[in-house]
Design an enzyme around this catalytic site. Structure first.
Site, mmCIF file in Angstrom:
data_model
loop_
_atom_site.group_PDB
_atom_site.id
_atom_site.type_symbol
_atom_site.label_atom_id
_atom_site.label_comp_id
_atom_site.label_asym_id
_atom_site.label_seq_id
_atom_site.Cartn_x
_atom_site.Cartn_y
_atom_site.Cartn_z
ATOM 1 C CD GLU A 69 -1.926 -2.338 1.412
ATOM 2 O OE1 GLU A 69 -0.788 -2.648 1.830
ATOM 3 O OE2 GLU A 69 -2.851 -3.163 1.287
ATOM 4 C CG HIS A 138 -9.311 -7.051 8.280
ATOM 5 N ND1 HIS A 138 -8.216 -7.280 9.079
ATOM 6 C CD2 HIS A 138 -9.001 -7.596 7.081
ATOM 7 C CE1 HIS A 138 -7.296 -7.944 8.388
ATOM 8 N NE2 HIS A 138 -7.756 -8.140 7.172
#
Lengths: 334, 369
Positions: A69, A138
């Site tokens: 990322e 998450h």
């Protein structure tokens, strides 16, 4: 006044199709636009948002990345400085935390640090908030954490039409836009205008009209507010429901305008309460319209704990219609 | 790749025919001028810092001049370049006006970033310098993006030009995750970017062997990503050009990345506040025996006979004046006016509601644009 959707030809499609229409439309219109992220190309998107886009645009514009990322966010930003218009897909905004230096330090500050020489026209988009028993790492809601940083814009649609209209606006904007979707809404359906369709930033939409209380929300919890409004109306309580659509810019004018009518406000926010968007909205309300308040403002946030896994605990943790109804009733004393 | 070549100059075994031999005297004299300018500029930077004219963190490039000057000589003026926070040398070598560079550090409106960036954030759009980045390693994914854009512009937008991006980093950045992600992406996507490690052996006070594996053979790190890596003596600008030019040309032509370990040394501390207790004074003095500017001057005067000692003195005088003028320009320039500069350059497309405090505006045009 709050903006409403333009009346053009619409058909019913899903939230994910609406997102795709925005991206496909902009990629057809502007060759500088490309999509980059994990599983966006050959896999057709981890959540199928980009389904079919590789077939139409090919691998030079629909770009699969490794799980990096920080690397691909920074790559997109560098490309944007050279004149391209990247769309970066985070499979989940939860995973953007490892790219914080690129998305918070570099993207929103580039224009200022360079004394106006380089902006950063990048759209970062992906799933935000609890998905469904995904546990604490998450299930991030990044709106409060990230909107703290000046230089970025943040949009958070609550329905398919806004998903298309706001994303199109985001891609055309010259500033970095953080675009927050929800895995739980991707299969929601709704009427979406065909063709070129934009929704301006900083214009809240009035989803319900009422006189007893102002409900302010954004993103997925707007739908909980709609449920709450139905329940309250059955008992003769009516609310203005403002769907903010963008967090930065924030259409505080519309909130104040509604408050002058209802004199009560409840803010519904799916992030933690401490230093949240709800806190910010209430602070602005107190600064701008304190004398119009008949009762202390209320907020409905997620509970102030890491997101739990167990189904019952997660359900207890999230905002829902019952919590919103209870908050409105307590404000009204009925 | 080999590391032996790094010591060619040290052993005195100069190859008979070298690439720089074919360059005209004026080119090499230009390098000497640039390197001397950087050195003099940094001396005055340190003075100004000591006099509290410059604030914040400030990292000078003295000792490393051959790195920026030698590598930038190998690429085109419109090839994109990005670096870390020890960036004054790159800005000057790239062609930034010394006055704009100094004024930035003085926090003046005439600075390259209108006084909003400071020492660590030298940006120069007309000279394709994309910063000046303060967080160690942060510029390495951006560097991959500059190369990605060059490739995209050719392959998708149909532009003709082949470009190569230069991304500088210090040896400390070798240990940041961002660098490794960037190297992997550059290798994977075949991006025309060269990661140039200005290896001065110390990340702040940590000697390189205490900070990274394979410190004596850094190209092995590149090999792990399938990227060509070489070590070059960064104290000899001729050597830098000779070795780096073919790499830059190949990366541009073949559209691929490379990694270069440039051995250099900083004569002063990491930043202006560094007492340098981690290294011996003798070590610094020893390196100075092979000073890059002295080496080039000696080559031009003694070997090429392209310059006389008097020419050299005249050049030094001329540069002293340029830098004095830059300092005076910075001193005499106004500070950025709070209105409108504090709330400008935050958004390219400002709109109501972006801040609860007030609306953002557009500021004065950047002096470099």
């Amino acid at each position: 006044m709050p903006a409403t959707a333009a009346a053009t030809d619409t058909r019913t499609i899903t939230f994910r199709e609406a997102l795709r229409e925005a991206m496909v439309g902009e990629m057809r219109r502007d060759e500088r636009v490309f999509l980059i992220g994990e599983e966006v190309a050959q896999y057709n998107g981890a959540y199928k948002v980009s389904q079919g886009m590789l077939d139409e645009f090919g691998p030079k514009r629909i770009i699969d990345t490794p799980i990096s990322e920080s690397g691909f966010s920074g790559l997109a930003l560098g490309a944007a400085m050279c004149g391209l218009r990247p769309i970066v897909e985070f499979m989940s905004w939860s995973f953007s935390l490892v790219a914080a230096d690129q998305i918070l330090n570099n993207a929103p500050k580039m224009l200022y640090m360079s004394g106006g020489q380089w902006g950063a026209p990048v759209v970062f988009r992906g799933n935000d908030g609890a998905g469904g028993q995904l546990g604490s790492t998450h299930s991030w809601c990044v709106e409060a954490l990230y909107s703290n940083v000046p230089g970025l814009k943040m949009a958070i649609p609550s329905n398919p039409a806004d998903a298309k209209g706001l994303l199109t606006t985001a891609i055309r904007d010259d500033d970095p836009v953080f675009f927050l979707e929800s895995e739980r809404m991707l299969s929601d359906t709704g009427p979406v205008p065909e063709g070129d369709y934009t929704v301006p930033f900083g214009a809240a939409a009035l989803r319900r009209e009422g006189t007893d209380c102002t409900l302010v929300s954004f993103g997925r919890p707007v739908n909980f507010c709609l449920e709450a409004c139905d329940a309250l109306e059955a008992d003769g309580i009516t609310c203005d429901l403002l769907d903010m659509r963008t967090i930065r810019p924030l259409d505080a004018e519309s909130i104040v305008e509604s408050l002058k009518k209802t004199n009560r406000i409840v803010v519904v926010d799916q992030s933690w309460p401490f230093a949240s968007i709800a806190s910010e909205v209430i602070a602005q309300v107190c600064e701008r319209a304190f004398d119009w308040l008949d009762a202390a403002p209320r907020r409905v946030n997620t509970d102030d704990v890491p997101t739990p896994y167990a189904k019952n605990l997660e359900a207890a943790y999230l905002p829902n219609a019952d919590k919103i109804v209870a908050a409105v009733r307590s404000l009204l004393g009925r | 790749m080999t590391t032996a070549a790094a010591s060619t100059r040290q052993t005195g075994a100069r190859p008979r025919k070298r690439l720089t031999d074919s360059l005209p005297d004026e080119t090499l004299i230009g390098w000497l001028r640039d390197m001397t300018l950087i050195r003099e500029f940094e001396v005055r930077t340190m003075q100004a810092y000591s006099n509290a004219k410059i604030g914040g963190f400030c990292h000078v490039y003295i000792g490393e001049e051959a790195c920026a000057v030698g590598t930038l000589a190998c690429v085109n003026p419109d090839d994109p370049v990005i670096t870390a926070y020890r960036d004054h040398g790159h800005a000057l070598a790239r062609g930034m006006d010394p006055g704009a560079c100094m004024a930035e550090m003085f926090g003046r409106i005439t600075g390259c970033a209108k006084g909003k960036g400071g020492s660590m954030h030298m940006f120069d759009r007309p000279h394709w310098l994309f910063g000046g980045h303060g967080i160690v390693g942060a510029q390495t994914p951006l560097g991959a993006g500059l190369a990605f854009a060059a490739k995209y512009q050719r392959e998708v937008l149909g532009q003709d030009q082949k470009k190569v991006a230069l991304c500088y980093l210090g040896d400390g950045a070798l240990n940041q995750g961002a660098f490794h992600e960037a190297m992997n992406l550059a290798g994977l996507f075949g991006l025309p970017v060269i990661y140039i490690v200005e290896n001065n052996r110390y990340s702040m006070g940590t000697e390189i062997h205490r900070g990274t594996t394979m410190a004596d053979d850094l190209p092995k790190k590149a090999a792990a990503y399938g990227v060509e890596g070489v070590t070059i003596d960064g104290m000899d600008v001729l050597e830098v050009y000779d070795r780096f030019k073919p790499i830059a040309d190949a990366c541009r032509e073949e559209v691929r990345p490379a990694f270069v370990d440039l051995h250099t040394y900083r004569y002063h501390g990491h930043s202006m506040s560094d007492p340098q207790k981690y290294r011996a004074k003798e070590e610094v003095e020893e390196v100075k025996q092979r000073d890059s500017i002295d080496l080039l001057a000696a080559h031009l005067i003694e070997e090429r006979k392209a310059l006389t000692p008097d020419d050299r003195k005249a050049m030094q005088q001329e540069i002293k004046k340029i830098v004095r003028d830059a300092v005076r320009f910075a001193e005499e320039s106004p500070e950025p006016p709070v209105e409108p500069e504090l709330y400008s350059d935050v958004y390219l497309n400002p709109q109501p509601g972006l801040s609860p405090i007030r609306e953002y505006t557009r500021g004065a045009k950047n002096p470099l644009l």
